[in-house]
Design an enzyme around this catalytic site. Structure first.
Site, PDB file in Angstrom:
ATOM      1  N   LYS A  15       0.702  -1.069  -0.005  1.00  0.00           N
ATOM      2  CA  LYS A  15      -0.057   0.097  -0.081  1.00  0.00           C
ATOM      3  C   LYS A  15       0.915   1.373  -0.113  1.00  0.00           C
ATOM      4  O   LYS A  15       0.688   2.350  -0.931  1.00  0.00           O
ATOM      5  CB  LYS A  15      -1.046  -0.031   1.249  1.00  0.00           C
ATOM      6  CG  LYS A  15      -1.748  -1.350   1.148  1.00  0.00           C
ATOM      7  CD  LYS A  15      -2.769  -1.200   2.601  1.00  0.00           C
ATOM      8  CE  LYS A  15      -2.127  -1.141   3.927  1.00  0.00           C
ATOM      9  NZ  LYS A  15      -1.125  -2.443   4.230  1.00  0.00           N
ATOM     10  N   ARG A  90      -9.828   0.740   8.939  1.00  0.00           N
ATOM     11  CA  ARG A  90      -9.177  -0.690   9.183  1.00  0.00           C
ATOM     12  C   ARG A  90     -10.383  -1.619   9.955  1.00  0.00           C
ATOM     13  O   ARG A  90      -9.900  -2.632  10.203  1.00  0.00           O
ATOM     14  CB  ARG A  90      -7.824  -0.529   9.980  1.00  0.00           C
ATOM     15  CG  ARG A  90      -6.735  -1.179   9.395  1.00  0.00           C
ATOM     16  CD  ARG A  90      -5.624  -0.786  10.553  1.00  0.00           C
ATOM     17  NE  ARG A  90      -4.250  -1.293  10.169  1.00  0.00           N
ATOM     18  CZ  ARG A  90      -3.116  -1.132   9.542  1.00  0.00           C
ATOM     19  NH1 ARG A  90      -3.489   0.202   8.943  1.00  0.00           N
ATOM     20  NH2 ARG A  90      -2.154  -1.686   9.486  1.00  0.00           N
ATOM     21  N   ARG A 129      11.952  -5.430   4.333  1.00  0.00           N
ATOM     22  CA  ARG A 129      11.683  -4.106   4.110  1.00  0.00           C
ATOM     23  C   ARG A 129      12.748  -3.214   4.936  1.00  0.00           C
ATOM     24  O   ARG A 129      13.012  -3.511   5.757  1.00  0.00           O
ATOM     25  CB  ARG A 129      10.233  -3.753   4.809  1.00  0.00           C
ATOM     26  CG  ARG A 129      10.100  -2.231   4.625  1.00  0.00           C
ATOM     27  CD  ARG A 129       8.542  -2.205   4.591  1.00  0.00           C
ATOM     28  NE  ARG A 129       7.974  -2.449   6.033  1.00  0.00           N
ATOM     29  CZ  ARG A 129       6.679  -2.266   6.302  1.00  0.00           C
ATOM     30  NH1 ARG A 129       5.885  -1.637   5.462  1.00  0.00           N
ATOM     31  NH2 ARG A 129       6.300  -2.701   7.328  1.00  0.00           N
ATOM     32  N   ARG A 162      11.548  -1.658  10.330  1.00  0.00           N
ATOM     33  CA  ARG A 162      10.627  -0.836  11.577  1.00  0.00           C
ATOM     34  C   ARG A 162      10.609  -2.064  12.525  1.00  0.00           C
ATOM     35  O   ARG A 162      10.621  -3.441  12.474  1.00  0.00           O
ATOM     36  CB  ARG A 162       9.265  -1.135  10.639  1.00  0.00           C
ATOM     37  CG  ARG A 162       9.012   0.523  10.299  1.00  0.00           C
ATOM     38  CD  ARG A 162       7.637   0.569   9.372  1.00  0.00           C
ATOM     39  NE  ARG A 162       6.484  -0.067   9.779  1.00  0.00           N
ATOM     40  CZ  ARG A 162       5.403  -0.306   9.316  1.00  0.00           C
ATOM     41  NH1 ARG A 162       5.154   0.398   7.866  1.00  0.00           N
ATOM     42  NH2 ARG A 162       4.289  -0.700   9.471  1.00  0.00           N
ATOM     43  N   ARG A 173       0.266  -9.152  13.389  1.00  0.00           N
ATOM     44  CA  ARG A 173      -0.601  -8.136  12.528  1.00  0.00           C
ATOM     45  C   ARG A 173      -1.347  -8.737  11.377  1.00  0.00           C
ATOM     46  O   ARG A 173      -2.484  -8.406  11.062  1.00  0.00           O
ATOM     47  CB  ARG A 173       0.694  -7.128  11.876  1.00  0.00           C
ATOM     48  CG  ARG A 173       1.219  -6.077  12.878  1.00  0.00           C
ATOM     49  CD  ARG A 173       2.535  -5.490  12.361  1.00  0.00           C
ATOM     50  NE  ARG A 173       2.257  -4.884  10.963  1.00  0.00           N
ATOM     51  CZ  ARG A 173       3.318  -4.748  10.216  1.00  0.00           C
ATOM     52  NH1 ARG A 173       4.730  -4.954  10.596  1.00  0.00           N
ATOM     53  NH2 ARG A 173       3.304  -4.068   9.202  1.00  0.00           N
TER      54      ARG A 173
HETATM   55  P1  AP5 Z   1       5.028  -1.637   1.567  1.00  0.00           P
HETATM   56  O1  AP5 Z   1       4.318  -0.869   0.623  1.00  0.00           O
HETATM   57  O2  AP5 Z   1       5.713  -1.130   2.818  1.00  0.00           O
HETATM   58  O3  AP5 Z   1       3.559  -2.387   2.378  1.00  0.00           O
HETATM   59  P2  AP5 Z   1       2.380  -1.737   3.225  1.00  0.00           P
HETATM   60  O4  AP5 Z   1       1.181  -2.735   2.459  1.00  0.00           O
HETATM   61  O5  AP5 Z   1       2.205  -0.470   3.047  1.00  0.00           O
HETATM   62  O6  AP5 Z   1       2.632  -2.549   4.336  1.00  0.00           O
HETATM   63  P3  AP5 Z   1       2.576  -1.888   6.068  1.00  0.00           P
HETATM   64  O7  AP5 Z   1       3.392  -2.907   6.936  1.00  0.00           O
HETATM   65  O8  AP5 Z   1       3.228  -0.510   6.167  1.00  0.00           O
HETATM   66  O9  AP5 Z   1       1.102  -1.940   6.253  1.00  0.00           O
HETATM   67  P4  AP5 Z   1       0.553  -1.928   7.462  1.00  0.00           P
HETATM   68  O10 AP5 Z   1      -0.982  -1.689   7.217  1.00  0.00           O
HETATM   69  O11 AP5 Z   1       0.562  -3.186   8.496  1.00  0.00           O
HETATM   70  O12 AP5 Z   1       1.244  -0.775   8.529  1.00  0.00           O
HETATM   71  P5  AP5 Z   1       0.806   0.444   9.072  1.00  0.00           P
HETATM   72  O13 AP5 Z   1       1.944   1.393   8.935  1.00  0.00           O
HETATM   73  O14 AP5 Z   1      -0.435   1.157   8.109  1.00  0.00           O
HETATM   74  O15 AP5 Z   1       5.707  -2.800   1.232  1.00  0.00           O
HETATM   75  C1  AP5 Z   1       6.329  -3.926   2.087  1.00  0.00           C
HETATM   76  C2  AP5 Z   1       7.605  -4.583   1.411  1.00  0.00           C
HETATM   77  O16 AP5 Z   1       7.090  -5.261   0.026  1.00  0.00           O
HETATM   78  C3  AP5 Z   1       8.558  -3.310   1.006  1.00  0.00           C
HETATM   79  O17 AP5 Z   1       9.813  -3.847   1.342  1.00  0.00           O
HETATM   80  C4  AP5 Z   1       8.320  -3.224  -0.402  1.00  0.00           C
HETATM   81  O18 AP5 Z   1       9.571  -2.784  -1.218  1.00  0.00           O
HETATM   82  C5  AP5 Z   1       7.836  -4.553  -0.970  1.00  0.00           C
HETATM   83  N1  AP5 Z   1       6.764  -4.411  -2.146  1.00  0.00           N
HETATM   84  C6  AP5 Z   1       5.831  -4.042  -2.208  1.00  0.00           C
HETATM   85  N2  AP5 Z   1       5.231  -4.116  -3.231  1.00  0.00           N
HETATM   86  C7  AP5 Z   1       5.798  -5.197  -3.893  1.00  0.00           C
HETATM   87  C8  AP5 Z   1       5.521  -6.045  -4.972  1.00  0.00           C
HETATM   88  N3  AP5 Z   1       4.612  -5.977  -5.957  1.00  0.00           N
HETATM   89  N4  AP5 Z   1       6.679  -7.148  -5.292  1.00  0.00           N
HETATM   90  C9  AP5 Z   1       7.804  -7.133  -4.289  1.00  0.00           C
HETATM   91  N5  AP5 Z   1       7.948  -6.600  -3.234  1.00  0.00           N
HETATM   92  C10 AP5 Z   1       7.168  -5.680  -2.986  1.00  0.00           C
HETATM   93  O19 AP5 Z   1       0.299   0.328  10.276  1.00  0.00           O
HETATM   94  C11 AP5 Z   1       1.434   0.023  11.561  1.00  0.00           C
HETATM   95  C12 AP5 Z   1       0.546  -0.112  12.819  1.00  0.00           C
HETATM   96  O20 AP5 Z   1       0.017   1.221  13.169  1.00  0.00           O
HETATM   97  C13 AP5 Z   1      -0.613  -1.014  12.940  1.00  0.00           C
HETATM   98  O21 AP5 Z   1      -0.225  -2.351  13.069  1.00  0.00           O
HETATM   99  C14 AP5 Z   1      -1.377  -0.489  13.961  1.00  0.00           C
HETATM  100  O22 AP5 Z   1      -0.921  -0.760  15.033  1.00  0.00           O
HETATM  101  C15 AP5 Z   1      -1.346   1.118  13.872  1.00  0.00           C
HETATM  102  N6  AP5 Z   1      -2.473   1.427  12.662  1.00  0.00           N
HETATM  103  C16 AP5 Z   1      -2.356   2.246  11.640  1.00  0.00           C
HETATM  104  N7  AP5 Z   1      -3.445   2.505  11.326  1.00  0.00           N
HETATM  105  C17 AP5 Z   1      -4.217   2.091  11.836  1.00  0.00           C
HETATM  106  C18 AP5 Z   1      -5.809   2.266  11.677  1.00  0.00           C
HETATM  107  N8  AP5 Z   1      -6.426   2.542  10.884  1.00  0.00           N
HETATM  108  N9  AP5 Z   1      -6.565   1.790  13.098  1.00  0.00           N
HETATM  109  C19 AP5 Z   1      -5.848   1.076  14.065  1.00  0.00           C
HETATM  110  N10 AP5 Z   1      -4.458   1.289  14.135  1.00  0.00           N
HETATM  111  C20 AP5 Z   1      -3.717   1.520  13.105  1.00  0.00           C
END
Ligand code: AP5
Length: 218
Positions: A15, A90, A129, A162, A173
């Site tokens: 994402k 979410r 990552r 991270r 997660r």
């Molecule tokens: P990346 O693009 O970083 O993936 P992502 O989907 O953004 O993953 P996140 O881990 O950031 O999502 P998340 O939803 O768990 O975390 P968030 O920060 O929102 O890609 C991942 C890797 O794959 C990278 O190395 C990239 O290079 C590689 N890649 C990408 N595309 C590829 C492809 N096509 N082929 C090969 N490789 C590829 O949330 C973190 C925490 O915050 C949560 O756990 C929670 O505690 C809190 N939080 C955030 N939002 C909320 C909410 N709305 N409600 C409650 N708690 C929340």
């Protein structure tokens, strides 16, 4: 009318990577709830300290806190044309709250691309990552390596892993995603907004597919 696009998908689906690639092309600001929590953590705000305990365990931060934070972000002037939402909503309660918010902002959700990636791949993606300390640009040691190991191609800043990308937290997660977030796939499918995107294609191909799906819904 302001346009809101929601990127849906499990942790590691891509994402954040895709939001960075397509937000400018769409003319929409990238709003990531995870990044907002991380900024608050860095600034040691009360919100950041509260969020930290949940994030470290891979749990969701409570809905009321998350909704208030995103509402404030979407009310800022740079969101006047809408936003590309990453990581929010979410839960169904967050999705309902977003609908109310957008009513007040005279906006609507145009499309909800759901980036699908099998669970076993997510663990490999998150363990490889690397994130840029300065601006959060995202790399992968195998799939999207930086030109110089440990350094961001764009900012030249240090790359770090991270804290919530440890194997135990990643597993939680993913569990939390299936229990609390995956119901949103049906929620938005029923509203005719869901567009399924194959997240197993190379990064630039996923971007092409996303832009095509979003364009179709405009
Ligand atoms: P990346 O693009 O970083 O993936 P992502 O989907 O953004 O993953 P996140 O881990 O950031 O999502 P998340 O939803 O768990 O975390 P968030 O920060 O929102 O890609 C991942 C890797 O794959 C990278 O190395 C990239 O290079 C590689 N890649 C990408 N595309 C590829 C492809 N096509 N082929 C090969 N490789 C590829 O949330 C973190 C925490 O915050 C949560 O756990 C929670 O505690 C809190 N939080 C955030 N939002 C909320 C909410 N709305 N409600 C409650 N708690 C929340």
């Amino acid at each position: 009318m302001a346009t809101y696009i929601i990127l849906l998908g499990p942790p590691g689906a891509g994402k954040g990577t895709q939001a960075e690639l397509i937000s400018e092309k769409l003319g929409l600001v990238h709003v990531s709830s995870g990044d907002l929590f991380r900024e608050n953590r860095k600034m040691k705000t009360e919100l950041g300290q509260l969020a930290q305990s949940y994030m470290n365990r891979g749990e969701l931060v409570p809905d009321d806190v998350t909704i208030a934070m995103v509402k404030e972000r979407l009310s800022r002037p740079d969101c006047v044309k809408g936003a590309l939402l990453d990581g929010f909503p979410r839960t169904p309660a967050q999705a309902d709250a977003l609908a109310t918010m957008l009513g007040d902002l005279s906006g609507r959700v145009n499309s909800v691309p759901y980036i699908s990636v099998p669970s076993e791949v997510l663990i490999e993606r998150l363990s490889g990552r690397w994130t840029c300390r300065a601006e959060g640009h995202v790399y992968h040691s195998k799939y999207n390596p930086p030109k110089t190991a440990g350094k961001c191609d764009i900012e030249g800043s240090e790359l770090y892993q991270r804290e919530d990308d440890t194997p135990a937290t990643v597993e939680n997660r993913i569990r939390v995603y299936f229990a609390q977030t995956s119901p949103l796939i049906e929620y938005y499918r029923q509203r005719g907004l869901l567009a399924e995107i194959d997240g197993m294609r190379p990064i630039d191909q996923v971007a092409v597919d996303l832009l095509a799906a979003i364009e179709k819904s405009r």
